[in-house]
Scaffold this motif. Sequence first.
Motif, PDB file in Angstrom:
ATOM      1  N   GLN A 152       0.839  -1.194   0.000  1.00 53.28           N
ATOM      2  CA  GLN A 152       0.000   0.000   0.000  1.00 53.28           C
ATOM      3  C   GLN A 152       0.879   1.251   0.000  1.00 53.28           C
ATOM      4  OE1 GLN A 152      -2.541   0.159   3.423  1.00 53.28           O
ATOM      5  NE2 GLN A 152      -3.685   1.904   2.674  1.00 53.28           N
ATOM      6  N   LYS A 153       0.588   2.193  -0.870  1.00 54.70           N
ATOM      7  CA  LYS A 153       1.361   3.429  -0.989  1.00 54.70           C
ATOM      8  C   LYS A 153       0.950   4.425   0.089  1.00 54.70           C
ATOM      9  CE  LYS A 153       2.144   3.102  -5.979  1.00 54.70           C
ATOM     10  NZ  LYS A 153       2.269   1.706  -5.936  1.00 54.70           N
ATOM     11  N   ASN A 154       1.912   5.217   0.523  1.00 52.68           N
ATOM     12  CA  ASN A 154       1.691   6.322   1.459  1.00 52.68           C
ATOM     13  C   ASN A 154       1.101   5.884   2.792  1.00 52.68           C
ATOM     14  OD1 ASN A 154       2.642   8.261  -0.425  1.00 52.68           O
ATOM     15  ND2 ASN A 154       0.673   8.132  -1.467  1.00 52.68           N
ATOM     16  N   LYS A 155       1.382   4.671   3.214  1.00 53.17           N
ATOM     17  CA  LYS A 155       0.911   4.169   4.519  1.00 53.17           C
ATOM     18  C   LYS A 155       1.919   4.592   5.576  1.00 53.17           C
ATOM     19  CE  LYS A 155      -1.219   1.150   7.288  1.00 53.17           C
ATOM     20  NZ  LYS A 155      -2.587   0.928   7.513  1.00 53.17           N
ATOM     21  N   ILE A 156       1.466   5.315   6.555  1.00 53.10           N
ATOM     22  CA  ILE A 156       2.327   5.753   7.651  1.00 53.10           C
ATOM     23  C   ILE A 156       1.797   5.138   8.933  1.00 53.10           C
ATOM     24  CG2 ILE A 156       3.109   7.720   9.016  1.00 53.10           C
ATOM     25  CD1 ILE A 156       2.900   9.399   6.450  1.00 53.10           C
ATOM     26  N   SER A 157       2.689   4.581   9.710  1.00 48.49           N
ATOM     27  CA  SER A 157       2.296   3.976  10.977  1.00 48.49           C
ATOM     28  C   SER A 157       2.897   4.757  12.133  1.00 48.49           C
ATOM     29  CB  SER A 157       2.787   2.527  11.045  1.00 48.49           C
ATOM     30  OG  SER A 157       2.532   2.007  12.329  1.00 48.49           O
ATOM     31  N   GLU A 158       2.090   5.047  13.117  1.00 46.11           N
ATOM     32  CA  GLU A 158       2.558   5.671  14.351  1.00 46.11           C
ATOM     33  C   GLU A 158       2.606   4.636  15.476  1.00 46.11           C
ATOM     34  OE1 GLU A 158       3.726   8.720  14.580  1.00 46.11           O
ATOM     35  OE2 GLU A 158       3.216   9.224  12.517  1.00 46.11           O
ATOM     36  N   LYS A 159       2.411   3.373  15.118  1.00 47.75           N
ATOM     37  CA  LYS A 159       2.403   2.296  16.099  1.00 47.75           C
ATOM     38  C   LYS A 159       3.828   1.957  16.540  1.00 47.75           C
ATOM     39  CE  LYS A 159      -2.047   1.366  15.665  1.00 47.75           C
ATOM     40  NZ  LYS A 159      -3.010   1.580  16.675  1.00 47.75           N
ATOM     41  N   LEU A 160       3.935   1.248  17.637  1.00 46.29           N
ATOM     42  CA  LEU A 160       5.223   0.837  18.184  1.00 46.29           C
ATOM     43  C   LEU A 160       5.667  -0.451  17.508  1.00 46.29           C
ATOM     44  CD1 LEU A 160       7.291   1.543  20.410  1.00 46.29           C
ATOM     45  CD2 LEU A 160       5.972   0.098  21.950  1.00 46.29           C
ATOM     46  N   HIS A 161       6.789  -0.373  16.796  1.00 51.33           N
ATOM     47  CA  HIS A 161       7.355  -1.534  16.115  1.00 51.33           C
ATOM     48  C   HIS A 161       8.830  -1.638  16.455  1.00 51.33           C
ATOM     49  CE1 HIS A 161       3.788  -2.318  13.777  1.00 51.33           C
ATOM     50  NE2 HIS A 161       3.747  -1.057  13.410  1.00 51.33           N
ATOM     51  N   SER A 162       9.377  -2.804  16.205  1.00 47.38           N
ATOM     52  CA  SER A 162      10.783  -3.080  16.473  1.00 47.38           C
ATOM     53  C   SER A 162      11.506  -3.371  15.169  1.00 47.38           C
ATOM     54  CB  SER A 162      10.868  -4.311  17.396  1.00 47.38           C
ATOM     55  OG  SER A 162      12.191  -4.772  17.475  1.00 47.38           O
ATOM     56  N   SER A 163      12.797  -3.128  15.142  1.00 49.52           N
ATOM     57  CA  SER A 163      13.609  -3.517  13.980  1.00 49.52           C
ATOM     58  C   SER A 163      13.536  -5.014  13.745  1.00 49.52           C
ATOM     59  CB  SER A 163      15.060  -3.098  14.185  1.00 49.52           C
ATOM     60  OG  SER A 163      15.151  -1.702  14.276  1.00 49.52           O
ATOM     61  N   LEU A 164      13.219  -5.772  14.782  1.00 51.13           N
ATOM     62  CA  LEU A 164      13.074  -7.221  14.645  1.00 51.13           C
ATOM     63  C   LEU A 164      11.909  -7.587  13.726  1.00 51.13           C
ATOM     64  CD1 LEU A 164      13.627  -8.333  18.344  1.00 51.13           C
ATOM     65  CD2 LEU A 164      15.266  -8.433  16.455  1.00 51.13           C
ATOM     66  N   ASP A 165      10.998  -6.645  13.475  1.00 49.77           N
ATOM     67  CA  ASP A 165       9.845  -6.902  12.613  1.00 49.77           C
ATOM     68  C   ASP A 165      10.220  -6.949  11.128  1.00 49.77           C
ATOM     69  OD1 ASP A 165       8.358  -6.806  14.955  1.00 49.77           O
ATOM     70  OD2 ASP A 165       7.646  -4.769  14.617  1.00 49.77           O
ATOM     71  N   ILE A 166      11.381  -6.422  10.772  1.00 50.11           N
ATOM     72  CA  ILE A 166      11.766  -6.365   9.363  1.00 50.11           C
ATOM     73  C   ILE A 166      11.955  -7.765   8.777  1.00 50.11           C
ATOM     74  CG2 ILE A 166      13.531  -5.580   7.722  1.00 50.11           C
ATOM     75  CD1 ILE A 166      13.993  -3.176   9.584  1.00 50.11           C
TER      76      ILE A 166
END
Length: 167
Positions: free
Chosen positions: A41-55
């Motif tokens: 999805q284009k232009n999706k911005i998340s303000e949620k808490l994520h970790s680099s481990l999610d990549i």
Amino acid sequence: IIFFSDHGTGLGERYGERNYGSFTYEETIRTFYLFIGENIQKNKISEKLHSSLDIFPTILDLADISKENVNLGTSLWKTLTNHSENEIEEKYTFSETGALHGPFPSPNKSNVFCIKNNRFKLIFCMDTEIWELYDLQSDPHEKNNVIDENLDCEQELKEKLLEWINR
């Protein structure tokens, strides 16, 4: 295509940080990821808490590779491809550093730690035994340490951070 960064470097925002990695304030630990692809999805911005481990699990899902032996991180595939309205958010993320320079150099082991939830960040400097607590919603620049206000979240965050440190 995935663009992401490591943490930034201090530019004088905090006294004592001549180089990166002395502290765990937002200006030196916050990172970003940018996923670009046909089904993303284009232009999706998340303000949620994520970790680099999610990549990593996200890459596996996007490449349709089995991740049965991968138990770190949470895939963002459903959010990126608009297969889910409910974005999964980490309950906590952790950061730690052992600075080469600055007020508490510790190049051989971590000595500054933090835990974040979706609102608060707790920082612990092991060398000085100083705790700092910030409300990231009302104080995103971490200028007002509220550790002495006996907030409900403080004890839970301390317990979780000490578990992390002693893992």
